[in-house]
Design a protein around this motif. Sequence first.
Motif, mmCIF file in Angstrom:
data_model
loop_
_atom_site.group_PDB
_atom_site.id
_atom_site.type_symbol
_atom_site.label_atom_id
_atom_site.label_comp_id
_atom_site.label_asym_id
_atom_site.label_seq_id
_atom_site.Cartn_x
_atom_site.Cartn_y
_atom_site.Cartn_z
ATOM 1 N N CYS A 114 -9.210 3.398 -30.819
ATOM 2 C CA CYS A 114 -9.721 2.448 -29.836
ATOM 3 C C CYS A 114 -9.464 2.924 -28.400
ATOM 4 C CB CYS A 114 -9.022 1.110 -30.084
ATOM 5 S SG CYS A 114 -9.555 -0.210 -29.035
ATOM 6 N N LEU A 115 -10.509 2.914 -27.593
ATOM 7 C CA LEU A 115 -10.397 3.165 -26.155
ATOM 8 C C LEU A 115 -10.349 1.803 -25.467
ATOM 9 C CD1 LEU A 115 -10.505 5.026 -23.637
ATOM 10 C CD2 LEU A 115 -13.006 4.814 -23.753
ATOM 11 N N ARG A 116 -9.233 1.499 -24.810
ATOM 12 C CA ARG A 116 -9.048 0.199 -24.160
ATOM 13 C C ARG A 116 -9.348 0.332 -22.670
ATOM 14 N NH1 ARG A 116 -4.420 0.986 -27.186
ATOM 15 N NH2 ARG A 116 -3.155 1.021 -25.298
ATOM 16 N N VAL A 117 -10.356 -0.430 -22.213
ATOM 17 C CA VAL A 117 -10.858 -0.354 -20.836
ATOM 18 C C VAL A 117 -10.659 -1.704 -20.152
ATOM 19 C CG1 VAL A 117 -12.938 0.037 -19.429
ATOM 20 C CG2 VAL A 117 -12.611 1.315 -21.572
ATOM 21 N N PHE A 118 -10.283 -1.673 -18.874
ATOM 22 C CA PHE A 118 -10.222 -2.894 -18.068
ATOM 23 C C PHE A 118 -11.075 -2.680 -16.814
ATOM 24 C CE2 PHE A 118 -8.578 -5.971 -15.038
ATOM 25 C CZ PHE A 118 -8.484 -7.107 -15.827
ATOM 26 N N ILE A 119 -12.001 -3.613 -16.574
ATOM 27 C CA ILE A 119 -12.898 -3.545 -15.414
ATOM 28 C C ILE A 119 -12.456 -4.608 -14.407
ATOM 29 C CG2 ILE A 119 -15.290 -3.700 -14.618
ATOM 30 C CD1 ILE A 119 -14.823 -1.395 -16.617
ATOM 31 N N HIS A 120 -12.308 -4.197 -13.169
ATOM 32 C CA HIS A 120 -11.897 -5.108 -12.107
ATOM 33 C C HIS A 120 -12.678 -4.787 -10.839
ATOM 34 C CE1 HIS A 120 -9.437 -2.009 -10.016
ATOM 35 N NE2 HIS A 120 -9.378 -1.516 -11.237
ATOM 36 N N SER A 121 -12.523 -5.631 -9.842
ATOM 37 C CA SER A 121 -13.167 -5.408 -8.552
ATOM 38 C C SER A 121 -12.554 -6.359 -7.533
ATOM 39 C CB SER A 121 -14.680 -5.642 -8.667
ATOM 40 O OG SER A 121 -15.330 -5.229 -7.489
ATOM 41 N N TYR A 159 -1.357 -15.545 -26.447
ATOM 42 C CA TYR A 159 -1.559 -14.954 -27.769
ATOM 43 C C TYR A 159 -1.045 -13.528 -27.914
ATOM 44 C CZ TYR A 159 -4.005 -19.079 -29.276
ATOM 45 O OH TYR A 159 -4.289 -20.371 -29.631
ATOM 46 N N THR A 160 -0.779 -12.842 -26.823
ATOM 47 C CA THR A 160 -0.331 -11.454 -26.930
ATOM 48 C C THR A 160 1.071 -11.232 -26.395
ATOM 49 O OG1 THR A 160 -1.108 -10.721 -24.754
ATOM 50 C CG2 THR A 160 -2.718 -10.693 -26.571
ATOM 51 N N ASP A 161 1.564 -12.157 -25.599
ATOM 52 C CA ASP A 161 2.839 -12.024 -24.896
ATOM 53 C C ASP A 161 2.833 -10.797 -23.975
ATOM 54 O OD1 ASP A 161 5.316 -13.108 -24.227
ATOM 55 O OD2 ASP A 161 6.380 -11.773 -25.605
ATOM 56 N N MET A 162 1.653 -10.464 -23.475
ATOM 57 C CA MET A 162 1.491 -9.348 -22.540
ATOM 58 C C MET A 162 0.742 -9.842 -21.315
ATOM 59 S SD MET A 162 0.470 -6.451 -25.377
ATOM 60 C CE MET A 162 -0.010 -5.241 -24.185
ATOM 61 N N LYS A 163 0.820 -9.072 -20.246
ATOM 62 C CA LYS A 163 0.154 -9.462 -19.005
ATOM 63 C C LYS A 163 -1.261 -8.888 -18.960
ATOM 64 C CE LYS A 163 0.606 -9.762 -14.082
ATOM 65 N NZ LYS A 163 1.312 -9.425 -12.881
ATOM 66 N N TRP A 164 -2.223 -9.796 -18.843
ATOM 67 C CA TRP A 164 -3.636 -9.430 -18.768
ATOM 68 C C TRP A 164 -3.892 -8.648 -17.481
ATOM 69 C CZ3 TRP A 164 -7.402 -11.704 -15.332
ATOM 70 C CH2 TRP A 164 -8.732 -11.436 -15.675
ATOM 71 N N GLY A 165 -4.637 -7.558 -17.584
ATOM 72 C CA GLY A 165 -4.994 -6.759 -16.420
ATOM 73 C C GLY A 165 -3.960 -5.722 -16.025
ATOM 74 N N ARG A 166 -2.833 -5.707 -16.673
ATOM 75 C CA ARG A 166 -1.785 -4.737 -16.340
ATOM 76 C C ARG A 166 -2.218 -3.352 -16.824
ATOM 77 N NH1 ARG A 166 4.136 -3.929 -18.545
ATOM 78 N NH2 ARG A 166 4.993 -2.902 -16.715
ATOM 79 N N ALA A 167 -2.239 -2.393 -15.933
ATOM 80 C CA ALA A 167 -2.779 -1.064 -16.227
ATOM 81 C C ALA A 167 -2.157 -0.429 -17.468
ATOM 82 C CB ALA A 167 -2.605 -0.147 -15.023
ATOM 83 N N GLN A 168 -0.872 -0.645 -17.707
ATOM 84 C CA GLN A 168 -0.197 -0.024 -18.841
ATOM 85 C C GLN A 168 -0.732 -0.507 -20.190
ATOM 86 O OE1 GLN A 168 1.172 -1.223 -16.145
ATOM 87 N NE2 GLN A 168 2.694 0.213 -15.360
ATOM 88 N N ASN A 169 -1.466 -1.602 -20.225
ATOM 89 C CA ASN A 169 -2.018 -2.117 -21.476
ATOM 90 C C ASN A 169 -3.357 -1.474 -21.844
ATOM 91 O OD1 ASN A 169 0.147 -3.859 -21.557
ATOM 92 N ND2 ASN A 169 -0.980 -5.575 -20.700
ATOM 93 N N TYR A 170 -3.878 -0.644 -20.957
ATOM 94 C CA TYR A 170 -5.215 -0.070 -21.151
ATOM 95 C C TYR A 170 -5.137 1.441 -20.980
ATOM 96 C CZ TYR A 170 -6.000 -4.974 -20.231
ATOM 97 O OH TYR A 170 -5.914 -6.337 -20.275
ATOM 98 N N HIS A 171 -6.125 2.124 -21.532
ATOM 99 C CA HIS A 171 -6.202 3.567 -21.320
ATOM 100 C C HIS A 171 -6.764 3.887 -19.943
ATOM 101 C CE1 HIS A 171 -6.336 3.468 -25.852
ATOM 102 N NE2 HIS A 171 -5.287 4.204 -25.583
ATOM 103 N N ILE A 172 -7.673 3.022 -19.480
ATOM 104 C CA ILE A 172 -8.315 3.261 -18.193
ATOM 105 C C ILE A 172 -8.689 1.927 -17.550
ATOM 106 C CG2 ILE A 172 -10.592 3.550 -19.278
ATOM 107 C CD1 ILE A 172 -11.214 5.636 -17.074
ATOM 108 N N THR A 173 -8.503 1.836 -16.248
ATOM 109 C CA THR A 173 -8.981 0.681 -15.485
ATOM 110 C C THR A 173 -9.944 1.215 -14.426
ATOM 111 O OG1 THR A 173 -7.195 0.717 -13.842
ATOM 112 C CG2 THR A 173 -6.813 -0.583 -15.830
ATOM 113 N N LEU A 174 -11.041 0.511 -14.244
ATOM 114 C CA LEU A 174 -12.078 0.961 -13.327
ATOM 115 C C LEU A 174 -12.437 -0.149 -12.347
ATOM 116 C CD1 LEU A 174 -14.421 2.692 -15.938
ATOM 117 C CD2 LEU A 174 -12.836 3.826 -14.364
ATOM 118 N N ASP A 175 -12.590 0.211 -11.084
ATOM 119 C CA ASP A 175 -13.016 -0.715 -10.037
ATOM 120 C C ASP A 175 -14.534 -0.622 -9.914
ATOM 121 O OD1 ASP A 175 -13.712 -1.994 -7.625
ATOM 122 O OD2 ASP A 175 -11.778 -1.499 -6.710
#
Length: 192
Positions: A114-121, A159-175
Motif C-alpha cells: 500500500c502507498l499511503r498518500v495525504f493531500i493538503h493545501s 478509530y486509529t489512535d493516530m493523528k490525521w494528517g501527520r506526515a509520519q503516517n503516510y509515505h508521501i504528502t503533497l500540497d
Amino acid sequence: MKNRVITVSREFGSGGHTIGRRVAERLNIPCYDNELIQKIVEHSGFMADYIREEGEYAPSGWFAATLSSRRMGPTNQDRLWVIQHNIICDLAEKESCVIVGRCADYILRDKANCLRVFIHSSMEHRAERIVKEYGERDISPEQRLTDKDKRRAAYYRFYTDMKWGRAQNYHITLDSGELGIDKCVDIVAGLY
C-alpha cells in the motif's frame, strides 16, 4: 499480497478525491470513494446519506462515545467501522485499486502492498476550490473547511489512535495548491 493499493487521505477541498480518481484512471485500476459508500450500504442496511454524514465522523463526544460503547454495546458508527474495515480489506485482497478516505491508510497498514498518500493545501486555496466546486453556502468557506477537517481528524483519532494528517503516517504528502492537481496525479501515479 500481489495487489498494489493506493490510499488517498485528504483535507476537505484539497482535491484528494479528484487526484485519486485521475490516478486510478491513468493506472487503469478501480477507484473506491462513493463506490465504497454503496458497498457499505449493501452490507449494513443503512441509508447512503446516513453513511455519508455519520460514517466518517467520530461518535459525538469522546466521553459519550466511550460510555455508550461500554454500557450499551457498539454504536452505529462502530458497526459501520467494522463493515468498512472488512470491505476495505476485501477490496485490497481482490484487486489493485485506489481507495479515498475512510481510514484505508490505517486499515491496510499491515495487510497490503500500500502507498499511503495525504493531500493538503492552504486554507485560501481550499476555500476558493470548494466555492468553485460546491457553490456558496450560508457559512463561510473557511468555517466549512475547519468543521469538516475537525470531524475527519476526530474520527481518525477515535478509530486509529493516530493523528490525521501527520506526515509520519503516510509515505508521501503533497500540497495540491502549490503543485496543482495534474502534478500530484503525475507524482502519485509515478510512485505506483
